[in-house]
Design a protein around this motif. Structure first.
Motif, mmCIF file in Angstrom:
data_model
loop_
_atom_site.group_PDB
_atom_site.id
_atom_site.type_symbol
_atom_site.label_atom_id
_atom_site.label_comp_id
_atom_site.label_asym_id
_atom_site.label_seq_id
_atom_site.Cartn_x
_atom_site.Cartn_y
_atom_site.Cartn_z
ATOM 1 N N ASP B 136 0.813 -1.216 0.000
ATOM 2 C CA ASP B 136 0.000 0.000 0.000
ATOM 3 C C ASP B 136 0.845 1.264 0.000
ATOM 4 O O ASP B 136 0.447 2.291 -0.548
ATOM 5 C CB ASP B 136 -0.908 0.015 1.249
ATOM 6 N N ALA B 137 2.011 1.204 0.647
ATOM 7 C CA ALA B 137 2.866 2.398 0.725
ATOM 8 C C ALA B 137 4.282 2.046 0.244
ATOM 9 O O ALA B 137 5.166 1.783 1.068
ATOM 10 C CB ALA B 137 2.900 2.925 2.151
ATOM 11 N N PRO B 138 4.476 2.025 -1.067
ATOM 12 C CA PRO B 138 5.806 1.673 -1.582
ATOM 13 C C PRO B 138 6.848 2.689 -1.115
ATOM 14 O O PRO B 138 6.553 3.884 -1.009
ATOM 15 C CB PRO B 138 5.629 1.747 -3.107
ATOM 16 N N PRO B 139 8.056 2.229 -0.801
ATOM 17 C CA PRO B 139 9.087 3.172 -0.345
ATOM 18 C C PRO B 139 9.424 4.191 -1.440
ATOM 19 O O PRO B 139 9.349 3.880 -2.637
ATOM 20 C CB PRO B 139 10.283 2.272 -0.040
ATOM 21 N N ARG B 197 11.685 -6.488 -2.104
ATOM 22 C CA ARG B 197 10.797 -5.328 -2.183
ATOM 23 C C ARG B 197 9.327 -5.727 -2.109
ATOM 24 O O ARG B 197 8.466 -4.892 -1.873
ATOM 25 C CB ARG B 197 11.026 -4.587 -3.502
ATOM 26 N N ASP B 198 9.047 -7.003 -2.370
ATOM 27 C CA ASP B 198 7.658 -7.450 -2.485
ATOM 28 C C ASP B 198 6.969 -7.453 -1.119
ATOM 29 O O ASP B 198 7.562 -7.841 -0.110
ATOM 30 C CB ASP B 198 7.616 -8.849 -3.092
ATOM 31 N N ARG B 199 5.707 -7.037 -1.087
ATOM 32 C CA ARG B 199 4.960 -6.955 0.175
ATOM 33 C C ARG B 199 3.783 -7.934 0.202
ATOM 34 O O ARG B 199 2.888 -7.798 1.040
ATOM 35 C CB ARG B 199 4.439 -5.519 0.373
ATOM 36 N N GLY B 200 3.774 -8.879 -0.699
ATOM 37 C CA GLY B 200 2.631 -9.809 -0.727
ATOM 38 C C GLY B 200 3.018 -11.234 -0.397
ATOM 39 O O GLY B 200 2.398 -12.184 -0.886
#
Lengths: 109, 261
Positions: B136-139, B197-200
Protein backbone atom coordinates in the motif's frame (compact mmCIF):
# COMPACT_ATOMS: atom_id res chain seq x y z
CA UNK A 1 -1.24 -31.33 0.81
CA UNK A 2 -1.02 -28.53 3.33
CA UNK A 3 2.43 -27.34 4.50
CA UNK A 4 1.80 -28.87 7.94
CA UNK A 5 0.98 -32.27 6.43
CA UNK A 6 4.15 -31.88 4.34
CA UNK A 7 6.23 -31.17 7.45
CA UNK A 8 4.58 -34.09 9.27
CA UNK A 9 5.31 -36.45 6.40
CA UNK A 10 8.94 -35.33 6.02
CA UNK A 11 9.53 -35.38 9.78
CA UNK A 12 8.11 -38.89 10.18
CA UNK A 13 10.12 -40.00 7.13
CA UNK A 14 13.27 -39.03 9.06
CA UNK A 15 12.12 -41.04 12.10
CA UNK A 16 11.14 -44.02 9.93
CA UNK A 17 14.51 -44.03 8.13
CA UNK A 18 16.24 -44.61 11.49
CA UNK A 19 13.52 -46.87 12.91
CA UNK A 20 13.44 -49.19 9.87
CA UNK A 21 17.25 -49.47 9.87
CA UNK A 22 17.29 -50.32 13.60
CA UNK A 23 14.35 -52.73 13.15
CA UNK A 24 15.98 -54.63 10.25
CA UNK A 25 19.40 -54.56 11.87
CA UNK A 26 17.97 -55.99 15.10
CA UNK A 27 16.14 -58.77 13.24
CA UNK A 28 19.26 -59.75 11.27
CA UNK A 29 21.38 -59.68 14.45
CA UNK A 30 18.89 -61.49 16.64
CA UNK A 31 18.22 -64.42 14.31
CA UNK A 32 21.78 -64.96 13.09
CA UNK A 33 22.21 -67.91 15.46
CA UNK A 34 18.57 -68.97 15.42
CA UNK A 35 16.08 -67.86 18.07
CA UNK A 36 12.80 -69.45 19.06
CA UNK A 37 9.65 -67.38 19.51
CA UNK A 38 9.92 -68.04 23.23
CA UNK A 39 13.45 -66.67 23.36
CA UNK A 40 12.40 -63.54 21.45
CA UNK A 41 9.46 -62.95 23.78
CA UNK A 42 11.81 -63.49 26.71
CA UNK A 43 13.83 -60.52 25.53
CA UNK A 44 10.92 -58.21 24.68
CA UNK A 45 8.78 -58.94 27.72
CA UNK A 46 8.90 -56.06 30.18
CA UNK A 47 11.52 -54.26 28.08
CA UNK A 48 10.47 -50.60 28.22
CA UNK A 49 13.07 -49.47 25.63
CA UNK A 50 11.56 -51.96 23.19
CA UNK A 51 8.05 -50.65 23.84
CA UNK A 52 9.06 -46.99 23.47
CA UNK A 53 10.99 -47.71 20.25
CA UNK A 54 8.12 -49.57 18.60
CA UNK A 55 5.60 -47.08 19.97
CA UNK A 56 7.45 -44.26 18.19
CA UNK A 57 7.82 -46.44 15.08
CA UNK A 58 4.09 -47.20 14.95
CA UNK A 59 3.00 -43.59 15.50
CA UNK A 60 5.46 -42.33 12.84
CA UNK A 61 4.20 -44.93 10.35
CA UNK A 62 0.58 -44.10 11.19
CA UNK A 63 1.20 -40.41 10.43
CA UNK A 64 3.42 -40.97 7.38
CA UNK A 65 1.49 -43.61 5.45
CA UNK A 66 -1.99 -42.02 5.26
CA UNK A 67 -0.54 -38.68 4.05
CA UNK A 68 1.21 -40.46 1.17
CA UNK A 69 -1.82 -42.64 0.48
CA UNK A 70 -4.00 -39.51 0.33
CA UNK A 71 -1.72 -37.98 -2.33
CA UNK A 72 -1.72 -41.20 -4.37
CA UNK A 73 -5.51 -41.51 -4.21
CA UNK A 74 -5.94 -37.85 -5.23
CA UNK A 75 -3.69 -38.37 -8.25
CA UNK A 76 -5.02 -41.72 -9.42
CA UNK A 77 -8.72 -41.51 -8.53
CA UNK A 78 -11.35 -38.76 -8.55
CA UNK A 79 -11.71 -39.11 -4.76
CA UNK A 80 -11.48 -35.68 -3.06
CA UNK A 81 -12.83 -33.75 -0.12
CA UNK A 82 -13.79 -34.54 3.45
CA UNK A 83 -14.65 -38.18 2.79
CA UNK A 84 -11.08 -38.80 1.62
CA UNK A 85 -9.60 -36.96 4.61
CA UNK A 86 -11.91 -38.87 6.96
CA UNK A 87 -10.93 -42.19 5.38
CA UNK A 88 -7.25 -41.35 5.79
CA UNK A 89 -7.81 -40.47 9.46
CA UNK A 90 -9.45 -43.89 9.80
CA UNK A 91 -6.40 -45.53 8.17
CA UNK A 92 -4.14 -43.66 10.61
CA UNK A 93 -6.26 -44.78 13.58
CA UNK A 94 -6.24 -48.36 12.32
CA UNK A 95 -2.44 -48.34 11.98
CA UNK A 96 -2.03 -46.90 15.49
CA UNK A 97 -4.41 -49.42 17.06
CA UNK A 98 -3.01 -52.48 15.27
CA UNK A 99 0.62 -51.38 15.66
CA UNK A 100 0.43 -50.46 19.36
CA UNK A 101 -1.60 -53.60 20.07
CA UNK A 102 1.18 -55.71 18.52
CA UNK A 103 3.94 -53.84 20.40
CA UNK A 104 2.04 -54.13 23.69
CA UNK A 105 1.31 -57.81 23.07
CA UNK A 106 5.01 -58.73 22.94
CA UNK A 107 5.78 -56.35 25.83
CA UNK A 108 3.32 -57.84 28.27
CA UNK A 109 3.31 -61.41 26.88
CA UNK B 1 59.27 -36.58 -47.68
CA UNK B 2 55.79 -36.57 -46.25
CA UNK B 3 53.45 -33.80 -47.27
CA UNK B 4 50.74 -32.89 -44.85
CA UNK B 5 47.43 -32.57 -46.59
CA UNK B 6 44.93 -30.34 -44.84
CA UNK B 7 41.99 -32.46 -43.76
CA UNK B 8 38.65 -30.70 -44.08
CA UNK B 9 36.79 -30.40 -40.82
CA UNK B 10 34.04 -33.01 -40.53
CA UNK B 11 30.67 -31.68 -41.53
CA UNK B 12 28.42 -30.73 -38.62
CA UNK B 13 25.73 -33.43 -38.73
CA UNK B 14 23.19 -31.00 -37.33
CA UNK B 15 23.78 -28.53 -40.18
CA UNK B 16 24.45 -30.58 -43.32
CA UNK B 17 21.81 -32.54 -45.15
CA UNK B 18 22.28 -35.17 -47.80
CA UNK B 19 21.12 -33.73 -51.18
CA UNK B 20 17.85 -35.30 -52.28
CA UNK B 21 17.05 -36.70 -48.86
CA UNK B 22 13.52 -36.36 -47.57
CA UNK B 23 11.84 -36.32 -44.20
CA UNK B 24 8.63 -38.15 -43.28
CA UNK B 25 6.58 -35.94 -40.99
CA UNK B 26 3.53 -37.08 -39.02
CA UNK B 27 1.42 -34.28 -37.56
CA UNK B 28 -1.36 -34.85 -35.06
CA UNK B 29 -4.55 -33.27 -36.41
CA UNK B 30 -8.24 -33.85 -35.79
CA UNK B 31 -7.73 -36.82 -33.50
CA UNK B 32 -5.34 -38.67 -35.85
CA UNK B 33 -2.05 -38.21 -37.66
CA UNK B 34 -1.55 -36.71 -41.11
CA UNK B 35 1.60 -37.63 -43.04
CA UNK B 36 3.73 -35.21 -45.07
CA UNK B 37 7.03 -35.51 -46.95
CA UNK B 38 9.46 -32.59 -46.79
CA UNK B 39 12.89 -32.13 -48.41
CA UNK B 40 15.86 -32.22 -46.01
CA UNK B 41 17.77 -28.93 -46.04
CA UNK B 42 20.96 -27.72 -44.38
CA UNK B 43 20.50 -26.33 -40.85
CA UNK B 44 16.79 -27.10 -41.07
CA UNK B 45 14.79 -26.55 -37.90
CA UNK B 46 11.49 -28.18 -36.89
CA UNK B 47 9.85 -24.77 -37.30
CA UNK B 48 11.23 -24.62 -40.87
CA UNK B 49 9.57 -27.97 -41.57
CA UNK B 50 6.18 -26.90 -40.19
CA UNK B 51 6.37 -23.59 -42.05
CA UNK B 52 7.26 -25.37 -45.33
CA UNK B 53 4.32 -27.76 -44.92
CA UNK B 54 1.92 -24.89 -44.27
CA UNK B 55 3.20 -22.74 -47.14
CA UNK B 56 3.78 -25.43 -49.77
CA UNK B 57 1.46 -28.31 -48.95
CA UNK B 58 -1.43 -27.50 -46.61
CA UNK B 59 -2.28 -23.88 -45.79
CA UNK B 60 -4.90 -25.03 -43.26
CA UNK B 61 -2.22 -26.32 -40.87
CA UNK B 62 -2.33 -24.24 -37.67
CA UNK B 63 0.73 -23.60 -35.52
CA UNK B 64 2.12 -20.69 -33.54
CA UNK B 65 5.41 -18.83 -33.74
CA UNK B 66 6.71 -15.27 -33.49
CA UNK B 67 10.40 -14.51 -33.16
CA UNK B 68 11.95 -17.69 -34.70
CA UNK B 69 15.13 -17.17 -32.66
CA UNK B 70 14.35 -18.57 -29.20
CA UNK B 71 13.27 -15.37 -27.52
CA UNK B 72 9.48 -15.45 -27.43
CA UNK B 73 8.70 -19.05 -26.49
CA UNK B 74 5.67 -19.22 -28.82
CA UNK B 75 6.64 -22.16 -31.00
CA UNK B 76 6.87 -24.95 -28.43
CA UNK B 77 5.47 -28.30 -29.60
CA UNK B 78 5.92 -31.96 -28.82
CA UNK B 79 8.61 -33.30 -31.13
CA UNK B 80 9.06 -37.08 -31.18
CA UNK B 81 7.45 -37.23 -27.75
CA UNK B 82 9.45 -34.43 -26.08
CA UNK B 83 8.34 -30.82 -25.58
CA UNK B 84 10.72 -28.45 -27.34
CA UNK B 85 11.10 -25.03 -28.90
CA UNK B 86 10.79 -25.89 -32.59
CA UNK B 87 12.79 -22.84 -33.71
CA UNK B 88 15.84 -23.94 -31.72
CA UNK B 89 15.64 -27.64 -32.58
CA UNK B 90 17.47 -28.85 -35.65
CA UNK B 91 15.86 -31.66 -37.62
CA UNK B 92 19.17 -33.54 -37.81
CA UNK B 93 19.44 -33.56 -34.02
CA UNK B 94 16.06 -35.18 -33.34
CA UNK B 95 14.85 -37.00 -36.51
CA UNK B 96 14.55 -40.74 -36.00
CA UNK B 97 15.10 -42.74 -39.25
CA UNK B 98 14.31 -39.60 -41.25
CA UNK B 99 11.00 -39.32 -39.44
CA UNK B 100 9.40 -36.69 -37.23
CA UNK B 101 6.24 -36.85 -35.15
CA UNK B 102 4.83 -33.46 -34.23
CA UNK B 103 2.08 -32.95 -31.67
CA UNK B 104 0.72 -30.01 -29.72
CA UNK B 105 2.05 -29.40 -26.19
CA UNK B 106 0.67 -31.77 -23.56
CA UNK B 107 -1.52 -30.60 -20.63
CA UNK B 108 -2.99 -27.64 -22.54
CA UNK B 109 -6.22 -27.44 -24.59
CA UNK B 110 -5.67 -27.75 -28.34
CA UNK B 111 -6.99 -24.75 -30.29
CA UNK B 112 -6.23 -26.32 -33.66
CA UNK B 113 -3.58 -28.75 -34.89
CA UNK B 114 -0.30 -27.70 -33.24
CA UNK B 115 -1.55 -24.53 -31.54
CA UNK B 116 -2.61 -24.81 -27.89
CA UNK B 117 -4.49 -22.38 -25.66
CA UNK B 118 -2.24 -20.87 -23.00
CA UNK B 119 -5.09 -19.58 -20.79
CA UNK B 120 -4.83 -22.31 -18.10
CA UNK B 121 -1.08 -21.76 -17.97
CA UNK B 122 -1.38 -18.02 -17.34
CA UNK B 123 -4.39 -18.40 -15.05
CA UNK B 124 -2.18 -20.54 -12.80
CA UNK B 125 0.63 -18.00 -13.10
CA UNK B 126 -1.82 -15.42 -11.72
CA UNK B 127 -3.20 -17.85 -9.10
CA UNK B 128 0.36 -18.35 -7.79
CA UNK B 129 0.56 -14.56 -7.24
CA UNK B 130 3.05 -14.22 -10.07
CA UNK B 131 2.77 -10.42 -10.17
CA UNK B 132 4.96 -8.12 -8.09
CA UNK B 133 3.10 -6.72 -5.07
CA UNK B 134 4.45 -3.28 -4.08
CA UNK B 135 2.21 -2.92 -1.00
CA UNK B 136 0.00 0.00 0.00
CA UNK B 137 2.87 2.40 0.72
CA UNK B 138 5.81 1.67 -1.58
CA UNK B 139 9.09 3.17 -0.35
CA UNK B 140 10.05 6.45 -1.97
CA UNK B 141 13.63 5.40 -2.59
CA UNK B 142 15.17 2.52 -4.56
CA UNK B 143 15.80 -0.72 -2.67
CA UNK B 144 19.47 -1.60 -2.41
CA UNK B 145 19.84 -5.27 -3.35
CA UNK B 146 23.34 -6.71 -3.20
CA UNK B 147 23.94 -8.74 -6.40
CA UNK B 148 25.66 -11.52 -4.46
CA UNK B 149 23.04 -11.81 -1.70
CA UNK B 150 21.45 -15.30 -1.48
CA UNK B 151 17.99 -13.93 -2.23
CA UNK B 152 19.18 -12.07 -5.34
CA UNK B 153 21.04 -15.16 -6.54
CA UNK B 154 17.87 -17.23 -6.10
CA UNK B 155 15.97 -14.67 -8.19
CA UNK B 156 18.67 -14.71 -10.87
CA UNK B 157 18.46 -18.50 -11.11
CA UNK B 158 14.82 -18.42 -12.19
CA UNK B 159 14.09 -14.97 -13.62
CA UNK B 160 14.91 -15.78 -17.27
CA UNK B 161 11.73 -17.84 -17.73
CA UNK B 162 9.84 -16.68 -20.84
CA UNK B 163 6.68 -18.73 -20.19
CA UNK B 164 6.95 -21.00 -23.21
CA UNK B 165 5.02 -23.76 -21.43
CA UNK B 166 7.58 -26.51 -22.14
CA UNK B 167 7.98 -27.36 -18.43
CA UNK B 168 4.20 -27.35 -17.97
CA UNK B 169 3.81 -29.81 -20.83
CA UNK B 170 6.65 -31.98 -19.49
CA UNK B 171 5.19 -32.18 -15.95
CA UNK B 172 3.53 -35.49 -15.06
CA UNK B 173 1.95 -34.00 -11.93
CA UNK B 174 0.01 -31.51 -14.10
CA UNK B 175 -1.16 -34.47 -16.21
CA UNK B 176 -2.39 -36.30 -13.09
CA UNK B 177 -3.74 -33.29 -11.22
CA UNK B 178 -5.08 -30.58 -13.54
CA UNK B 179 -5.32 -28.18 -10.57
CA UNK B 180 -1.56 -28.32 -9.92
CA UNK B 181 -0.06 -24.88 -10.53
CA UNK B 182 2.87 -26.29 -12.48
CA UNK B 183 6.60 -25.55 -12.64
CA UNK B 184 6.52 -22.17 -14.40
CA UNK B 185 4.02 -20.53 -12.04
CA UNK B 186 5.81 -21.89 -8.98
CA UNK B 187 9.21 -20.83 -10.37
CA UNK B 188 7.82 -17.33 -10.88
CA UNK B 189 6.43 -17.30 -7.33
CA UNK B 190 9.85 -18.34 -5.98
CA UNK B 191 11.55 -15.41 -7.73
CA UNK B 192 9.06 -13.06 -6.04
CA UNK B 193 9.40 -14.77 -2.64
CA UNK B 194 13.07 -13.79 -2.90
CA UNK B 195 12.29 -10.23 -4.00
CA UNK B 196 13.02 -8.15 -0.89
CA UNK B 197 10.80 -5.33 -2.18
CA UNK B 198 7.66 -7.45 -2.49
CA UNK B 199 4.96 -6.96 0.17
CA UNK B 200 2.63 -9.81 -0.73
CA UNK B 201 4.57 -12.73 0.68
CA UNK B 202 2.03 -14.14 3.16
CA UNK B 203 -0.70 -14.33 0.53
CA UNK B 204 1.74 -15.74 -2.04
CA UNK B 205 2.97 -18.51 0.27
CA UNK B 206 -0.66 -19.34 1.02
CA UNK B 207 -1.44 -19.43 -2.73
CA UNK B 208 1.39 -21.83 -3.58
CA UNK B 209 0.53 -24.27 -0.76
CA UNK B 210 -1.95 -27.08 -0.68
CA UNK B 211 -3.06 -29.83 -3.04
CA UNK B 212 -2.55 -27.62 -6.11
CA UNK B 213 0.70 -26.15 -4.82
CA UNK B 214 4.36 -26.88 -4.39
CA UNK B 215 3.87 -29.77 -1.93
CA UNK B 216 2.36 -31.85 -4.77
CA UNK B 217 5.62 -31.82 -6.76
CA UNK B 218 7.13 -35.32 -7.01
CA UNK B 219 10.61 -34.01 -7.87
CA UNK B 220 10.62 -36.01 -11.12
CA UNK B 221 12.64 -33.08 -12.54
CA UNK B 222 11.01 -33.30 -15.99
CA UNK B 223 10.66 -29.50 -15.95
CA UNK B 224 14.37 -29.04 -15.25
CA UNK B 225 15.28 -31.70 -17.83
CA UNK B 226 13.25 -30.08 -20.63
CA UNK B 227 13.59 -26.33 -19.90
CA UNK B 228 15.07 -24.75 -23.06
CA UNK B 229 16.54 -21.96 -20.91
CA UNK B 230 18.32 -24.50 -18.67
CA UNK B 231 16.45 -23.20 -15.62
CA UNK B 232 15.71 -25.51 -12.69
CA UNK B 233 12.08 -25.05 -11.56
CA UNK B 234 12.50 -28.18 -9.40
CA UNK B 235 14.85 -26.27 -7.11
CA UNK B 236 12.53 -23.27 -7.06
CA UNK B 237 9.71 -25.59 -5.97
CA UNK B 238 11.97 -27.12 -3.29
CA UNK B 239 12.63 -23.57 -2.05
CA UNK B 240 8.89 -22.92 -1.89
CA UNK B 241 8.37 -26.14 0.08
CA UNK B 242 10.89 -24.91 2.66
CA UNK B 243 9.46 -21.37 2.74
CA UNK B 244 5.84 -22.52 3.08
CA UNK B 245 6.79 -25.05 5.79
CA UNK B 246 8.64 -22.36 7.77
CA UNK B 247 5.72 -19.96 7.40
CA UNK B 248 3.15 -22.61 8.48
CA UNK B 249 5.24 -23.60 11.53
CA UNK B 250 5.62 -19.93 12.49
CA UNK B 251 1.86 -19.42 12.23
CA UNK B 252 1.27 -22.55 14.30
CA UNK B 253 3.66 -21.51 17.07
CA UNK B 254 2.27 -17.95 17.09
CA UNK B 255 -1.25 -19.35 17.53
CA UNK B 256 -0.01 -21.62 20.31
CA UNK B 257 1.69 -18.76 22.17
CA UNK B 258 -1.35 -16.51 21.74
CA UNK B 259 -3.51 -19.23 23.28
CA UNK B 260 -1.14 -19.88 26.18
CA UNK B 261 -0.56 -16.15 26.85
Amino acid sequence: MSPLLYVAQRGTAGILAVAVAVHLGTILYAVRGGLTAGEILGRTQGNLAFLVFYGVFVVAAAIHAPIGLRSILREWTPWRGRSLDGAMLAVAALLVVLGLRAALAVYVA
Amino acid sequence: MSVSVPVPAPADPTVEAVPGATLRVRIRRDGGFQAFTVARRPAQTILDVVTEIQREQDPTLAYRFACRVGMCGSCAMTVNGRPRWTCRTRVAAVAEDDGLTLEPLRNLPVVKDLAVGMEPFFEKWTAAHGAFEPGDAPPADFAAVAPDSPARRAVDAGIECINCGVCYAACDVVAWNPDYLGPAALNRAWTLVNDVRDRGQAARLEAVSGDAGCQSCHTHMSCTEHCPKALAPTFAIAGLKRATARSALKRLSARHFRRSA
